[in-house]
Design a protein around this motif. Structure first.
Motif, PDB file in Angstrom:
ATOM      1  N   HIS A   1       4.408   7.106  -6.424  1.00  0.00           N
ATOM      2  CA  HIS A   1       3.207   6.324  -6.164  1.00  0.00           C
ATOM      3  C   HIS A   1       2.036   7.277  -5.940  1.00  0.00           C
ATOM      4  CE1 HIS A   1       5.564   2.825  -6.091  1.00  0.00           C
ATOM      5  NE2 HIS A   1       6.019   2.891  -4.859  1.00  0.00           N
ATOM      6  N   GLY A   2       0.870   6.717  -5.932  1.00  0.00           N
ATOM      7  CA  GLY A   2      -0.304   7.516  -5.640  1.00  0.00           C
ATOM      8  C   GLY A   2      -1.503   7.009  -6.422  1.00  0.00           C
ATOM      9  N   TYR A   3      -2.661   7.142  -5.838  1.00  0.00           N
ATOM     10  CA  TYR A   3      -3.866   6.629  -6.479  1.00  0.00           C
ATOM     11  C   TYR A   3      -5.002   7.615  -6.221  1.00  0.00           C
ATOM     12  CZ  TYR A   3      -4.038   4.947  -1.655  1.00  0.00           C
ATOM     13  OH  TYR A   3      -3.985   4.871  -0.288  1.00  0.00           O
ATOM     14  N   ASN A   4      -6.015   7.524  -7.065  1.00  0.00           N
ATOM     15  CA  ASN A   4      -7.176   8.406  -6.952  1.00  0.00           C
ATOM     16  C   ASN A   4      -8.250   7.830  -6.043  1.00  0.00           C
ATOM     17  OD1 ASN A   4      -6.232  10.424  -8.810  1.00  0.00           O
ATOM     18  ND2 ASN A   4      -6.622   8.951 -10.443  1.00  0.00           N
ATOM     19  N   GLU A   5      -8.294   6.501  -5.994  1.00  0.00           N
ATOM     20  CA  GLU A   5      -9.372   5.866  -5.241  1.00  0.00           C
ATOM     21  C   GLU A   5      -8.890   4.540  -4.671  1.00  0.00           C
ATOM     22  OE1 GLU A   5     -13.701   3.771  -6.197  1.00  0.00           O
ATOM     23  OE2 GLU A   5     -12.957   5.352  -7.518  1.00  0.00           O
ATOM     24  N   LEU A   6      -9.252   4.260  -3.417  1.00  0.00           N
ATOM     25  CA  LEU A   6      -8.966   2.972  -2.795  1.00  0.00           C
ATOM     26  C   LEU A   6     -10.098   2.662  -1.820  1.00  0.00           C
ATOM     27  CD1 LEU A   6      -7.360   0.490  -2.069  1.00  0.00           C
ATOM     28  CD2 LEU A   6      -5.873   1.903  -0.623  1.00  0.00           C
ATOM     29  N   LYS A   7     -10.888   1.651  -2.171  1.00  0.00           N
ATOM     30  CA  LYS A   7     -12.005   1.240  -1.328  1.00  0.00           C
ATOM     31  C   LYS A   7     -11.848  -0.228  -0.966  1.00  0.00           C
ATOM     32  CE  LYS A   7     -15.367   4.507  -3.260  1.00  0.00           C
ATOM     33  NZ  LYS A   7     -16.653   4.642  -3.984  1.00  0.00           N
ATOM     34  N   PHE A   8     -12.065  -0.534   0.298  1.00  0.00           N
ATOM     35  CA  PHE A   8     -11.997  -1.913   0.775  1.00  0.00           C
ATOM     36  C   PHE A   8     -13.344  -2.283   1.379  1.00  0.00           C
ATOM     37  CE2 PHE A   8     -11.307  -4.868   4.340  1.00  0.00           C
ATOM     38  CZ  PHE A   8     -10.786  -5.946   3.635  1.00  0.00           C
ATOM     39  N   SER A   9     -13.806  -3.499   1.047  1.00  0.00           N
ATOM     40  CA  SER A   9     -15.084  -3.940   1.605  1.00  0.00           C
ATOM     41  C   SER A   9     -15.068  -5.443   1.828  1.00  0.00           C
ATOM     42  CB  SER A   9     -16.246  -3.564   0.679  1.00  0.00           C
ATOM     43  OG  SER A   9     -16.110  -4.197  -0.579  1.00  0.00           O
ATOM     44  N   GLU A  10     -15.914  -5.899   2.734  1.00  0.00           N
ATOM     45  CA  GLU A  10     -16.047  -7.324   3.009  1.00  0.00           C
ATOM     46  C   GLU A  10     -17.433  -7.788   2.559  1.00  0.00           C
ATOM     47  OE1 GLU A  10     -15.842 -10.554   6.715  1.00  0.00           O
ATOM     48  OE2 GLU A  10     -15.429  -8.412   7.077  1.00  0.00           O
ATOM     49  N   GLU A  11     -17.430  -8.814   1.723  1.00  0.00           N
ATOM     50  CA  GLU A  11     -18.679  -9.425   1.268  1.00  0.00           C
ATOM     51  C   GLU A  11     -18.815 -10.787   1.931  1.00  0.00           C
ATOM     52  OE1 GLU A  11     -20.594  -7.532  -0.542  1.00  0.00           O
ATOM     53  OE2 GLU A  11     -19.030  -5.984  -0.753  1.00  0.00           O
ATOM     54  N   ALA A  12     -19.892 -11.492   1.640  1.00  0.00           N
ATOM     55  CA  ALA A  12     -20.173 -12.773   2.312  1.00  0.00           C
ATOM     56  C   ALA A  12     -19.091 -13.812   2.038  1.00  0.00           C
ATOM     57  CB  ALA A  12     -21.532 -13.298   1.872  1.00  0.00           C
ATOM     58  N   GLU A  13     -18.662 -13.909   0.771  1.00  0.00           N
ATOM     59  CA  GLU A  13     -17.716 -14.957   0.390  1.00  0.00           C
ATOM     60  C   GLU A  13     -16.317 -14.433   0.075  1.00  0.00           C
ATOM     61  OE1 GLU A  13     -18.500 -18.128   0.480  1.00  0.00           O
ATOM     62  OE2 GLU A  13     -20.595 -17.717   1.025  1.00  0.00           O
ATOM     63  N   HIS A  14     -16.165 -13.139  -0.026  1.00  0.00           N
ATOM     64  CA  HIS A  14     -14.871 -12.603  -0.448  1.00  0.00           C
ATOM     65  C   HIS A  14     -14.683 -11.177   0.066  1.00  0.00           C
ATOM     66  CE1 HIS A  14     -17.663 -11.143  -3.595  1.00  0.00           C
ATOM     67  NE2 HIS A  14     -16.879 -10.084  -3.598  1.00  0.00           N
ATOM     68  N   TYR A  15     -13.457 -10.692  -0.103  1.00  0.00           N
ATOM     69  CA  TYR A  15     -13.136  -9.294   0.161  1.00  0.00           C
ATOM     70  C   TYR A  15     -12.929  -8.594  -1.177  1.00  0.00           C
ATOM     71  CZ  TYR A  15     -12.115 -11.025   4.860  1.00  0.00           C
ATOM     72  OH  TYR A  15     -12.203 -11.604   6.102  1.00  0.00           O
ATOM     73  N   GLU A  16     -13.124  -7.274  -1.195  1.00  0.00           N
ATOM     74  CA  GLU A  16     -12.943  -6.498  -2.409  1.00  0.00           C
ATOM     75  C   GLU A  16     -12.025  -5.307  -2.155  1.00  0.00           C
ATOM     76  OE1 GLU A  16     -16.543  -5.310  -4.320  1.00  0.00           O
ATOM     77  OE2 GLU A  16     -17.218  -7.375  -4.692  1.00  0.00           O
ATOM     78  N   ILE A  17     -11.107  -5.099  -3.084  1.00  0.00           N
ATOM     79  CA  ILE A  17     -10.262  -3.904  -3.100  1.00  0.00           C
ATOM     80  C   ILE A  17     -10.491  -3.239  -4.447  1.00  0.00           C
ATOM     81  CG2 ILE A  17      -7.904  -3.006  -3.036  1.00  0.00           C
ATOM     82  CD1 ILE A  17      -7.161  -5.460  -1.340  1.00  0.00           C
ATOM     83  N   ARG A  18     -10.932  -1.999  -4.412  1.00  0.00           N
ATOM     84  CA  ARG A  18     -11.289  -1.294  -5.640  1.00  0.00           C
ATOM     85  C   ARG A  18     -10.487  -0.004  -5.762  1.00  0.00           C
ATOM     86  NH1 ARG A  18     -16.103  -0.962  -8.844  1.00  0.00           N
ATOM     87  NH2 ARG A  18     -17.063  -2.481  -7.446  1.00  0.00           N
ATOM     88  N   THR A  19      -9.948   0.220  -6.972  1.00  0.00           N
ATOM     89  CA  THR A  19      -9.338   1.504  -7.310  1.00  0.00           C
ATOM     90  C   THR A  19     -10.161   2.120  -8.436  1.00  0.00           C
ATOM     91  OG1 THR A  19      -7.848   0.798  -9.098  1.00  0.00           O
ATOM     92  CG2 THR A  19      -7.105   0.421  -6.826  1.00  0.00           C
ATOM     93  N   SER A  20      -9.677   3.218  -8.970  1.00  0.00           N
ATOM     94  CA  SER A  20     -10.400   3.848 -10.084  1.00  0.00           C
ATOM     95  C   SER A  20     -10.206   3.101 -11.391  1.00  0.00           C
ATOM     96  CB  SER A  20      -9.943   5.298 -10.258  1.00  0.00           C
ATOM     97  OG  SER A  20      -8.600   5.352 -10.672  1.00  0.00           O
TER      98      SER A  20
END
Length: 798
Positions: free
Chosen positions: A72-91
């Protein structure tokens, strides 16, 4: 408040709004106010796991399918909270999770939707069994195609189909029949030239509906367990298949002899019959490496015994067959006869190794020996015991392979053809009923068999074949597609099943050549041989009820065709072995459907017949009687007709005329295809020269040749030879460069190089910058002999 969605799904329950979340290193947990938890885990930038529970906590996380050694392993993992939803972003991808109802949408980083939920996750309380029926509904977009799902006997593109996953003994199954022997709850979606995958790792009975019931909806559900699935992003189909195969695991390299031709029948006995069959193969010069013994070799069908009337000295027979180049493979079923004079039964009873009913007694069922009990292979202690039972068969008698049958598990004379659902299983310390363990029973039997054969065959490699399997079984075993029928329809089915299994992670698979049930005509058998030699596992098998099914059971022309095509397979063994090396190292499927080969071409999305064997050979079987050729689709690129060397450009459908002893075969331009001399069995001859079939191309192409000792484990210590060839062609010259890895020294000193399609007359040949006398390298205009250790061959035209 009751929503419109709930009115449409009476009895179904949906997640409510998200009230909190927590983060771990690679995971985010989302909690709703009606006790749903969604756990999102990023395993790779392109692979995300979604796991749901409806009771406020998760059970132990355990899977037989997942390879514990996968990385396993990833280059990027970002989590954020927006007004109506949450976001999980990888590369590679972006996941949006709506706060109001846990609705998920997955995008690529350009904002294109990859996977969108229709109503998403929902569930229904199962009052009959307890727990939930868990469901997932996704949007099926216009033009979306679906592939995979293991051994389904239906059109290769699953759009508009519904399939069921429940390992079932389906004797003489028919087209579109559900369910079959194997459970591979993994599919590949393809939309607007972008591919993704979904693996629903749930061992209960599962269903997948690919926009059959509702045109715009693809859904999958299970009769119990968790909603637990992996999303895999491509965007290329090969990336999806490779990631899934790494996730569920790859086998070790098989011994080279297992890639030869195998002969099987229910049943070859007594010993004189076995010797008659093997002698006939040698007499007719039809190569063959393995002979199989079905249940009649046993005493009263008791596993791990021999019928001494039929086989008075099995060790001598097996030894004699080995001397003649035949490896003996024997069948072992899970049913253990209830017999107080039977040592295997007594050991299992003494150690309490059999499956039990809910209220305590051993589960009892009828199979070939009569009334039987059945080991619980989900118990590691039972697997260890089972492995030890192979000491005599493998370690002392010298049997080279084991064939596990009837392990769906199949039971006779009961409506469901299997165990009662209240049977209990250990499930490696996670006790459960047969509803959960049924689909993995065969895989755990094959695993226990693999561990035993490997132990007693060492230092040689084991060979196991299983009928039933769940995702991940490929780590332990090869497989075949079960009890098919001698019909032209089943020849079509076999072709599709092999392609489907190959992109479903289970590469080492074949069908019963000629059909198991009923009797093929000579023409049908010949056409099946012509296809079967291009499948990873190549075995004729029949029930024997309708007549014999050896090649000589038909006419001389069928014998000729069998000899010709089986001999071709033996010539191509180094090519086939290299395919396996790519499969076990890089998770590349050995058979590549046209849509896998070129997903950019929409004409490939519904092709069923043509496939790529390895990387560079295009195969199209003849699937109808009385054919003198057929229409077929040539994919992108330029291809040489194997029989004529005529070059055909791709992306079009053409008519290919063939004789009875041919099928349409094409070789990709630029390919360098290695060939061995024809042998009657692997190891019959010391290889003194390898032929390289070189197909000219203007431009560059890479080819590979992997070799090792053909058995054993020294290849893991670097004692292998991997040659990579780069072909570079121009209008008046051809350059072949070779690079070698590994410490293994092959037995041959020379390559014979056959040149196909040269557009110029050769003026001079340089080997490692040294001009060679054409007579001394035996150059005849199209063929030359050169020492193996060259670095570069430079052929210059006039």
């Amino acid at each position: 408040m009751i929503t419109n969605t709930e009115l449409e799904y009476k009895g179904d329950v949906f997640p409510s709004k998200i009230v909190s979340f927590t983060k771990e290193t690679d995971s985010v947990f989302f909690y709703t106010d009606n006790d749903v938890i969604l756990k999102v885990t990023v395993l790779r930038d392109s692979m995300i796991r979604f796991r749901y529970t409806t009771k406020g906590y998760f059970n132990t996380d355990f899977s037989y399918a997942i390879d514990k050694n996968q990385s396993h392993g990833y280059n990027e993992l970002k989590f954020s909270e927006e007004a109506e939803h949450y976001e999980i972003r990888t590369s590679k991808v972006l996941v949006k999770i709506r706060k109001s109802d846990v609705h998920k949408t997955i995008y690529d980083l350009d904002g294109n939707v990859l996977l969108d939920e229709e109503i998403g996750f929902h569930w229904e309380e199962s009052y009959q069994w307890g727990g939930n029926i868990v469901k997932m509904s996704l949007v099926s977009r216009e033009g979306e195609s679906y592939y995979g799902m293991g051994d389904k006997p239906t059109h290769f593109n699953l759009k508009g189909k519904r399939v069921e996953n429940w390992a079932t003994d389906q004797y003489a199954f028919h087209k579109d029949q559900e369910p079959l022997y194997k459970v591979v709850p993994f599919y590949i979606g393809l939309h607007q030239k972008t591919a993704y995958g979904v693996f629903f790792d749930n061992t209960f009975r599962t269903f997948f509906d690919f926009a059959q019931e509702r045109r715009g909806v693809t859904s999958f559900w299970a009769e119990g367990g968790e909603m637990n699935y992996y999303f895999i992003y491509g965007p290329k189909m090969d990336e999806v298949v490779t990631t899934y195969t790494h996730l569920t695991g790859k086998p070790e390299l098989p011994p080279l002899w297992t890639l030869g031709y195998h002969q099987c029948k229910w049943s070859y006995y007594p010993e004189a019959k076995v010797r008659e069959i093997t002698s006939k193969f040698r007499e007719l010069q039809i190569p063959c490496d393995a002979i199989y013994l079905d249940i009649d070799y046993m005493e009263g069908f008791r596993c791990f015994t021999w019928n001494k009337e039929y086989f008075p000295d099995p060790k001598k027979m097996v030894s004699d067959l080995t001397e003649e180049g035949f490896k003996t493979v024997v069948i072992i079923d899970p049913g253990i006869k209830i017999d107080k004079n039977y040592w295997v039964y007594n050991e299992a009873v003494a150690n309490d190794y059999f499956c039990k009913r809910a209220d305590g007694p051993y589960m009892k069922g009828k199979v070939w020996p009569g009334e039987c009990n059945f080991p619980d292979y989900t118990n590691p202690e039972v697997r260890e015991w089972w492995a030890g039972l192979f000491k005599e068969l493998i370690g002392e008698i010298g049997v080279k392979g084991v064939w596990n049958d009837m392990n769906e598990p199949a039971v006779m004379e009961v409506p469901g053809k299997t165990f009662p659902m209240d049977v209990r299983h250990d499930y490696d310390g996670n006790p459960c009923s047969h509803r959960k363990a049924h689909n993995i029973y065969g895989t755990q039997m094959a695993r226990a068999t693999y561990e035993g054969v490997k132990r007693f065959a060492y230092p040689k490699r084991p060979f196991i074949i299983t009928r039933s399997a769940y995702s991940g079984a490929q780590r332990y075993t090869s497989s075949w597609t079960g009890d098919n029928v001698a019909s032209w329809e089943h020849l079509w089915i076999a072709n599709i099943q092999m392609q489907r299994m190959s992109i479903s992670g289970m590469g080492f698979t074949g069908s019963d050549i000629g059909g198991f049930a009923e009797q093929p005509s000579g023409e049908l058998y010949a056409r099946w041989i012509q296809l079967g030699v291009f499948h990873p596992f190549c075995r004729t098998h029949s029930s024997g009820d309708h007549g014999d099914q050896e090649p000589w059971s038909f006419d001389d022309e069928v014998v000729h065709i069998t000899r010709k095509f089986v001999s071709l397979r033996y010539q191509l063994l180094p090519y086939l072995y290299t395919m396996f090396w790519q499969y076990i190292n890089d998770a590349v499927p050995m058979l590549k459907p046209l849509v896998y080969f070129d997903q950019e071409d929409p004409q490939t999305h519904y092709r069923t017949d043509e496939f790529i064997f390895g990387d560079q050979i295009l195969v199209c079987p003849i699937l109808e009687p009385n054919s003198q050729g057929r229409r077929m689709y040539i994919p992108s690129g330029n291809w040489y007709n194997y029989w004529t060397d005529e070059v055909v450009s791709g992306k079009k459908e053409i008519w290919v005329a063939t004789d009875y002893d041919q099928i349409p075969l094409f070789v990709k331009e630029g390919a360098i295809v290695p060939k061995y001399p024809i042998q009657q069995y692997v190891g019959e001859k010391e290889i003194t020269e390898v032929t390289l079939e070189v197909y000219f191309k203007i431009g560059k192409e890479r080819s590979f040749l992997y070799e090792d000792a053909q058995d054993g484990y020294d290849y893991n210590k670097g004692r292998f030879s991997l040659l990579s060839f780069t072909l570079s062609g121009k209008e008046n010259q051809l350059v072949i460069q070779q690079f070698k890895e590994g410490k293994f020294e092959t037995t041959y000193a020379n390559f014979r190089i056959n040149l196909h399609g040269l557009p110029f007359k050769v003026k001079s040949i340089y080997v490692d910058n040294e001009r060679r006398d054409l007579s001394k390298i035996a150059f005849d205009g199209t063929s030359l002999v050169i020492e193996k250790e060259f670095t570069e061959i430079h052929i210059i035209g006039e």
